[in-house]
Design an enzyme around this catalytic site. Structure first.
Site, PDB file in Angstrom:
ATOM      1  N   GLY A  64     104.311  54.787  27.407  1.00 23.83           N
ATOM      2  CA  GLY A  64     105.089  55.917  27.306  1.00 23.83           C
ATOM      3  C   GLY A  64     104.250  57.094  26.846  1.00 23.83           C
ATOM      4  O   GLY A  64     102.898  57.135  26.913  1.00 23.83           O
TER       5      GLY A  64
ATOM      6  N   HIS B 276      98.643  58.595  33.741  1.00 22.22           N
ATOM      7  CA  HIS B 276      99.676  57.675  34.024  1.00 22.22           C
ATOM      8  C   HIS B 276     100.166  58.355  35.415  1.00 22.22           C
ATOM      9  O   HIS B 276     100.842  57.591  36.305  1.00 22.22           O
ATOM     10  CB  HIS B 276     100.768  57.607  32.723  1.00 22.22           C
ATOM     11  CG  HIS B 276     100.458  57.344  31.635  1.00 22.22           C
ATOM     12  ND1 HIS B 276     100.329  58.028  30.541  1.00 22.22           N
ATOM     13  CD2 HIS B 276     100.182  56.015  31.218  1.00 22.22           C
ATOM     14  CE1 HIS B 276      99.970  57.247  29.528  1.00 22.22           C
ATOM     15  NE2 HIS B 276      99.978  56.132  30.037  1.00 22.22           N
TER      16      HIS B 276
ATOM     17  N   GLY C 292      94.905  51.826  34.524  1.00 24.97           N
ATOM     18  CA  GLY C 292      93.780  52.844  34.381  1.00 24.97           C
ATOM     19  C   GLY C 292      92.536  52.024  34.006  1.00 24.97           C
ATOM     20  O   GLY C 292      92.350  51.232  33.333  1.00 24.97           O
TER      21      GLY C 292
ATOM     22  N   GLN D  25      90.656  46.173  29.177  1.00 22.24           N
ATOM     23  CA  GLN D  25      92.071  45.796  29.752  1.00 22.24           C
ATOM     24  C   GLN D  25      92.423  45.410  31.125  1.00 22.24           C
ATOM     25  O   GLN D  25      92.750  44.371  31.548  1.00 22.24           O
ATOM     26  CB  GLN D  25      93.191  46.860  29.333  1.00 22.24           C
ATOM     27  CG  GLN D  25      94.448  46.430  29.894  1.00 22.24           C
ATOM     28  CD  GLN D  25      95.410  47.389  29.229  1.00 22.24           C
ATOM     29  OE1 GLN D  25      95.802  47.367  27.824  1.00 22.24           O
ATOM     30  NE2 GLN D  25      95.847  48.430  29.952  1.00 22.24           N
TER      31      GLN D  25
ATOM     32  N   SER E  16      94.228  60.529  27.194  1.00 23.74           N
ATOM     33  CA  SER E  16      94.830  59.378  26.259  1.00 23.74           C
ATOM     34  C   SER E  16      95.773  59.894  25.311  1.00 23.74           C
ATOM     35  O   SER E  16      95.852  60.837  24.849  1.00 23.74           O
ATOM     36  CB  SER E  16      93.540  58.833  25.396  1.00 23.74           C
ATOM     37  OG  SER E  16      94.115  58.094  24.139  1.00 23.74           O
ATOM     38  N   SER E  17      97.003  59.085  25.162  1.00 25.25           N
ATOM     39  CA  SER E  17      98.021  59.391  24.449  1.00 25.25           C
ATOM     40  C   SER E  17      97.438  59.671  23.114  1.00 25.25           C
ATOM     41  O   SER E  17      97.994  60.317  22.344  1.00 25.25           O
ATOM     42  CB  SER E  17      99.049  58.284  24.267  1.00 25.25           C
ATOM     43  OG  SER E  17      99.470  58.035  25.729  1.00 25.25           O
TER      44      SER E  17
HETATM   45  O1  PAF Z   1      97.681  50.284  28.830  1.00 22.50           O
HETATM   46  C1  PAF Z   1      98.939  50.233  28.164  1.00 22.50           C
HETATM   47  O2  PAF Z   1      99.317  51.380  28.031  1.00 22.50           O
HETATM   48  C2  PAF Z   1      99.221  49.211  27.305  1.00 22.50           C
HETATM   49  O3  PAF Z   1      98.278  48.114  26.944  1.00 22.50           O
HETATM   50  C3  PAF Z   1      99.975  48.139  28.503  1.00 22.50           C
HETATM   51  C4  PAF Z   1      99.240  47.789  29.767  1.00 22.50           C
HETATM   52  C5  PAF Z   1     101.380  49.066  29.166  1.00 22.50           C
HETATM   53  C6  PAF Z   1     100.678  46.863  27.853  1.00 22.50           C
HETATM   54  O4  PAF Z   1     101.395  47.134  26.858  1.00 22.50           O
END
Ligand code: PAF
Length: 282
Positions: free
Chosen positions: A31, A37, A149, A155, A187-188
């Site tokens: 979120g 996003h 992303g 990740q 970035s959030s």
């Molecule tokens: O990148 C993110 O926002 C988080 O690490 C994800 C992939 C949604 C997993 O919680």
């Protein structure tokens, strides 16, 4: 656009789309959505008939003393942005929906080696938390394709390896980092920066660009380049966590002969931990 909060509702919706032969795309998020996003949702619309965006602040990927409690939760604004972007389904479960037996007894997924350096070294358990929740989301949504992303470079590497090793029937698509005009990666966590920190923040990307230029120029003393970059960040007011020059696929330390290299960095600016990366092809 439909918003659902339970796995039951989600599965019922997805099943009806599947019966109609629709291809399902998943955009997992926590979120507080920004243009990065939204670019994933737009990409998902090109690859799938139905786009599901999940919004779930996943407690098991936060360490003790990290920002789980303060992580920005902006559901209404997120829904508006997703609606405008042409997203179809929002899955916004509670913690109890995802972890009905509590967090301690939760089965977890570990992706060895690729999870271990860089952010994995500074945030023990973080990638187990990410791999676990992404696996659960894959099992709930059963997407044909999922979008992540490239800003979270490690990740993305961890998720690709996990999907590959576990024969998960999903295509993983990475999307380029979206940046502000001055180069700061969206970035959030940018929302935590003070006005003055926000002015300093683009130095992170500029430092990566300088290091990339040095590698392009033929410099191969990577340890020295990492040290120089960390010093530049410190002088600008950051507290560097790491600057690592790595092989882009294995994320192991780059060797002078490697032609696919990524510079990964994490640094604190005040209380905010920023990450960024830049790939160099030689
Ligand atoms: O990148 C993110 O926002 C988080 O690490 C994800 C992939 C949604 C997993 O919680």
């Amino acid at each position: 656009m439909r918003t659902v909060h339970t796995i039951r509702e989600l599965r019922a919706l997805i099943n009806s789309h599947r019966q109609n032969g629709h291809r399902i795309g998943l955009v997992p998020t926590m979120g507080n959505l920004h243009d990065g996003h939204i670019s994933l949702v737009e990409k998902a619309r090109q690859h799938a008939d139905v786009v599901v965006t999940s919004i779930f602040v996943n407690p098991i990927q936060f360490g003790a003393g990290e920002d789980l409690d303060n992580y920005p939760r902006t559901m209404r604004e997120d829904q508006e942005k997703l609606e405008q972007a042409g997203n179809h389904i929002v899955f916004a479960p509670s913690v109890e929906e995802i972890y009905p037996h509590g967090l301690v007894e939760q089965t977890q997924i570990t992706v060895p080696v690729v999870s271990e350096g860089h952010c994995g070294a500074s945030r023990p358990g973080h990638f187990n938390g990410v791999s676990t929740v992404v696996t659960m989301l894959f099992n709930m949504v059963q997407p044909d394709v999922a979008f992540f992303g490239q800003k979270d470079f490690q990740q993305l590497a961890v998720i690709r390896k996990m999907a590959d090793d576990l024969f998960m029937p999903v295509e993983i698509v990475g999307a380029p980092t979206v940046r502000d005009e001055d180069g700061l990666a969206r970035s959030s966590r940018n929302g935590y920066l003070t006005e003055n920190e926000r002015l300093i923040a683009p130095v992170l990307y500029k430092t990566l660009q300088q290091t990339a230029a040095n590698i392009q120029d033929g410099q191969t003393n990577f340890a020295e380049l990492e040290k120089e970059a960390a010093e530049t960040l410190t002088k600008a007011g950051f507290r560097p966590d790491y600057v690592n020059i790595a092989h882009s696929l294995t994320l192991k330390p780059a060797k002078p002969g490697d032609d696919d290299i990524t510079i990964l960095a994490a640094a604190f600016l005040g209380k905010t931990r920023l990450i960024d990366n830049l790939s160099v092809y030689r």
